[in-house]
Design an enzyme around this catalytic site. Structure first.
Site, PDB file in Angstrom:
ATOM      1  N   HIS A 183       9.105 -24.452   9.040  1.00  0.00           N
ATOM      2  CA  HIS A 183       8.079 -25.214   9.761  1.00  0.00           C
ATOM      3  C   HIS A 183       6.668 -24.998   9.226  1.00  0.00           C
ATOM      4  O   HIS A 183       5.827 -25.881   9.355  1.00  0.00           O
ATOM      5  CB  HIS A 183       8.096 -24.841  11.249  1.00  0.00           C
ATOM      6  CG  HIS A 183       9.243 -25.461  11.995  1.00  0.00           C
ATOM      7  ND1 HIS A 183       9.321 -25.490  13.370  1.00  0.00           N
ATOM      8  CD2 HIS A 183      10.376 -26.074  11.541  1.00  0.00           C
ATOM      9  CE1 HIS A 183      10.450 -26.102  13.738  1.00  0.00           C
ATOM     10  NE2 HIS A 183      11.105 -26.453  12.646  1.00  0.00           N
ATOM     11  N   CYS A 190       3.037  -3.228   4.092  1.00  0.00           N
ATOM     12  CA  CYS A 190       2.190  -2.091   4.478  1.00  0.00           C
ATOM     13  C   CYS A 190       2.909  -1.399   5.639  1.00  0.00           C
ATOM     14  O   CYS A 190       4.118  -1.555   5.783  1.00  0.00           O
ATOM     15  CB  CYS A 190       0.766  -2.546   4.816  1.00  0.00           C
ATOM     16  SG  CYS A 190       0.623  -3.684   6.209  1.00  0.00           S
ATOM     17  N   ILE A 192       0.613  -6.183   9.291  1.00  0.00           N
ATOM     18  CA  ILE A 192      -0.491  -6.914   9.930  1.00  0.00           C
ATOM     19  C   ILE A 192      -1.714  -7.019   9.011  1.00  0.00           C
ATOM     20  O   ILE A 192      -2.257  -8.108   8.791  1.00  0.00           O
ATOM     21  CB  ILE A 192      -0.874  -6.243  11.270  1.00  0.00           C
ATOM     22  CG1 ILE A 192       0.293  -6.351  12.260  1.00  0.00           C
ATOM     23  CG2 ILE A 192      -2.126  -6.876  11.858  1.00  0.00           C
ATOM     24  CD1 ILE A 192       0.127  -5.517  13.511  1.00  0.00           C
ATOM     25  N   GLY A 193      -2.146  -5.895   8.478  1.00  0.00           N
ATOM     26  CA  GLY A 193      -3.340  -5.911   7.615  1.00  0.00           C
ATOM     27  C   GLY A 193      -3.111  -6.753   6.366  1.00  0.00           C
ATOM     28  O   GLY A 193      -4.020  -7.466   5.910  1.00  0.00           O
ATOM     29  N   ASP A 237       0.873  -1.179   0.000  1.00  0.00           N
ATOM     30  CA  ASP A 237       0.000   0.000   0.000  1.00  0.00           C
ATOM     31  C   ASP A 237       0.918   1.240   0.000  1.00  0.00           C
ATOM     32  O   ASP A 237       2.134   1.135  -0.192  1.00  0.00           O
ATOM     33  CB  ASP A 237      -0.992  -0.034   1.178  1.00  0.00           C
ATOM     34  CG  ASP A 237      -0.333   0.157   2.538  1.00  0.00           C
ATOM     35  OD1 ASP A 237       0.918   0.253   2.610  1.00  0.00           O
ATOM     36  OD2 ASP A 237      -1.066   0.210   3.540  1.00  0.00           O
ATOM     37  N   THR A 294       2.558  -1.908   8.934  1.00  0.00           N
ATOM     38  CA  THR A 294       2.911  -2.859   9.995  1.00  0.00           C
ATOM     39  C   THR A 294       3.117  -4.283   9.504  1.00  0.00           C
ATOM     40  O   THR A 294       3.680  -5.105  10.241  1.00  0.00           O
ATOM     41  CB  THR A 294       1.769  -2.935  11.033  1.00  0.00           C
ATOM     42  OG1 THR A 294       0.580  -3.359  10.337  1.00  0.00           O
ATOM     43  CG2 THR A 294       1.517  -1.582  11.689  1.00  0.00           C
ATOM     44  N   ARG A 322       7.450 -33.999  10.077  1.00  0.00           N
ATOM     45  CA  ARG A 322       6.361 -33.833  11.050  1.00  0.00           C
ATOM     46  C   ARG A 322       5.537 -32.573  10.799  1.00  0.00           C
ATOM     47  O   ARG A 322       4.408 -32.446  11.274  1.00  0.00           O
ATOM     48  CB  ARG A 322       6.905 -33.851  12.478  1.00  0.00           C
ATOM     49  CG  ARG A 322       7.728 -32.638  12.863  1.00  0.00           C
ATOM     50  CD  ARG A 322       8.379 -32.814  14.222  1.00  0.00           C
ATOM     51  NE  ARG A 322       8.959 -31.579  14.723  1.00  0.00           N
ATOM     52  CZ  ARG A 322      10.164 -31.101  14.358  1.00  0.00           C
ATOM     53  NH1 ARG A 322      10.872 -31.736  13.444  1.00  0.00           N
ATOM     54  NH2 ARG A 322      10.624 -29.980  14.884  1.00  0.00           N
ATOM     55  N   HIS A 323       6.118 -31.627  10.057  1.00  0.00           N
ATOM     56  CA  HIS A 323       5.405 -30.362   9.807  1.00  0.00           C
ATOM     57  C   HIS A 323       4.377 -30.484   8.677  1.00  0.00           C
ATOM     58  O   HIS A 323       3.478 -29.662   8.559  1.00  0.00           O
ATOM     59  CB  HIS A 323       6.406 -29.256   9.472  1.00  0.00           C
ATOM     60  CG  HIS A 323       7.429 -29.081  10.540  1.00  0.00           C
ATOM     61  ND1 HIS A 323       7.115 -28.624  11.805  1.00  0.00           N
ATOM     62  CD2 HIS A 323       8.756 -29.345  10.560  1.00  0.00           C
ATOM     63  CE1 HIS A 323       8.211 -28.609  12.552  1.00  0.00           C
ATOM     64  NE2 HIS A 323       9.215 -29.048  11.814  1.00  0.00           N
TER      65      HIS A 323
HETATM   66  C1  RB5 Z   1      -1.839   2.652   6.641  1.00  0.00           C
HETATM   67  O1  RB5 Z   1      -1.727   3.835   7.378  1.00  0.00           O
HETATM   68  C2  RB5 Z   1      -1.721   1.439   7.566  1.00  0.00           C
HETATM   69  O2  RB5 Z   1      -2.856   1.300   8.328  1.00  0.00           O
HETATM   70  C3  RB5 Z   1      -1.449   0.198   6.746  1.00  0.00           C
HETATM   71  O3  RB5 Z   1      -0.310   0.395   5.974  1.00  0.00           O
HETATM   72  C4  RB5 Z   1      -1.174  -1.093   7.516  1.00  0.00           C
HETATM   73  O4  RB5 Z   1      -0.225  -0.881   8.519  1.00  0.00           O
HETATM   74  C5  RB5 Z   1      -2.301  -1.879   7.954  1.00  0.00           C
HETATM   75  O5  RB5 Z   1      -2.182  -2.980   8.494  1.00  0.00           O
END
Ligand code: RB5
Length: 148
Positions: free
Chosen positions: A98, A65, A69-70, A8, A67, A132-133
């Site tokens: 693994h 992105c 995470i998204g 992103d 983090t 095993r994995h």
């Molecule tokens: C964008 O500001 C931010 O929310 C996105 O890049 C990301 O970190 C989401 O998980």
């Protein structure tokens, strides 16, 4: 290796760097955007990369992105995709060894470009240990499809 890469706006600059490095290293890189630092929605790019991996068009996917995470949350909704959000080398290596992860997600606000390059290198070079994995990884798919 055939690698799909996506980001992103927060990951755009790091994606550009990594794409150049991967191409220079001889990988067949498919860049699925975004193409500028203008604000966009990360799920659009996570899905594009995850679908490229799901279809076999790419052997591995890389998502960036802010983090990581998204991107990982979204990519993991696509059957057959195992995305791992990593910010240090041990996790990137173990995600392959693994978990047979096929998508690496990273946060450009978490890791610098040197660490990101190491994460990518480990993610592409480390083989799945199998053994095993194997059954555990198989259960990810079968249990999650049952839960749907
Ligand atoms: C964008 O500001 C931010 O929310 C996105 O890049 C990301 O970190 C989401 O998980």
């Amino acid at each position: 290796m055939k690698v799909a890469i996506g980001a992103d706006h927060a990951g755009f600059a790091l994606k550009e760097e990594l794409r150049r490095d991967l191409t220079a290293a001889g990988h067949d890189v498919r860049d699925l955007g975004t193409d500028s630092p203008t604000s966009v929605d990360y799920p659009d790019f996570a899905l594009a990369v995850a679908r490229a991996v799901q279809s076999g068009e790419a052997e591995r996917g890389i998502l960036i992105c802010g983090t990581g995470i998204g991107m990982a949350m979204t990519a993991n909704r696509v059957p057959g995709v195992r995305a791992a959000s990593c910010s240090e080398c041990y996790s990137a290596r173990m995600a392959r060894a693994h978990n047979d992860a096929n998508v690496l997600a990273m946060g450009s606000r978490v890791v610098g470009s040197g660490v990101a390059a190491d994460l990518v290198r480990l993610f592409l070079e480390t083989p799945f240990e199998g053994g095993r994995h194997e059954e555990r990884v198989r259960k990810i798919e079968s249990e999650s499809s049952r839960a749907r």
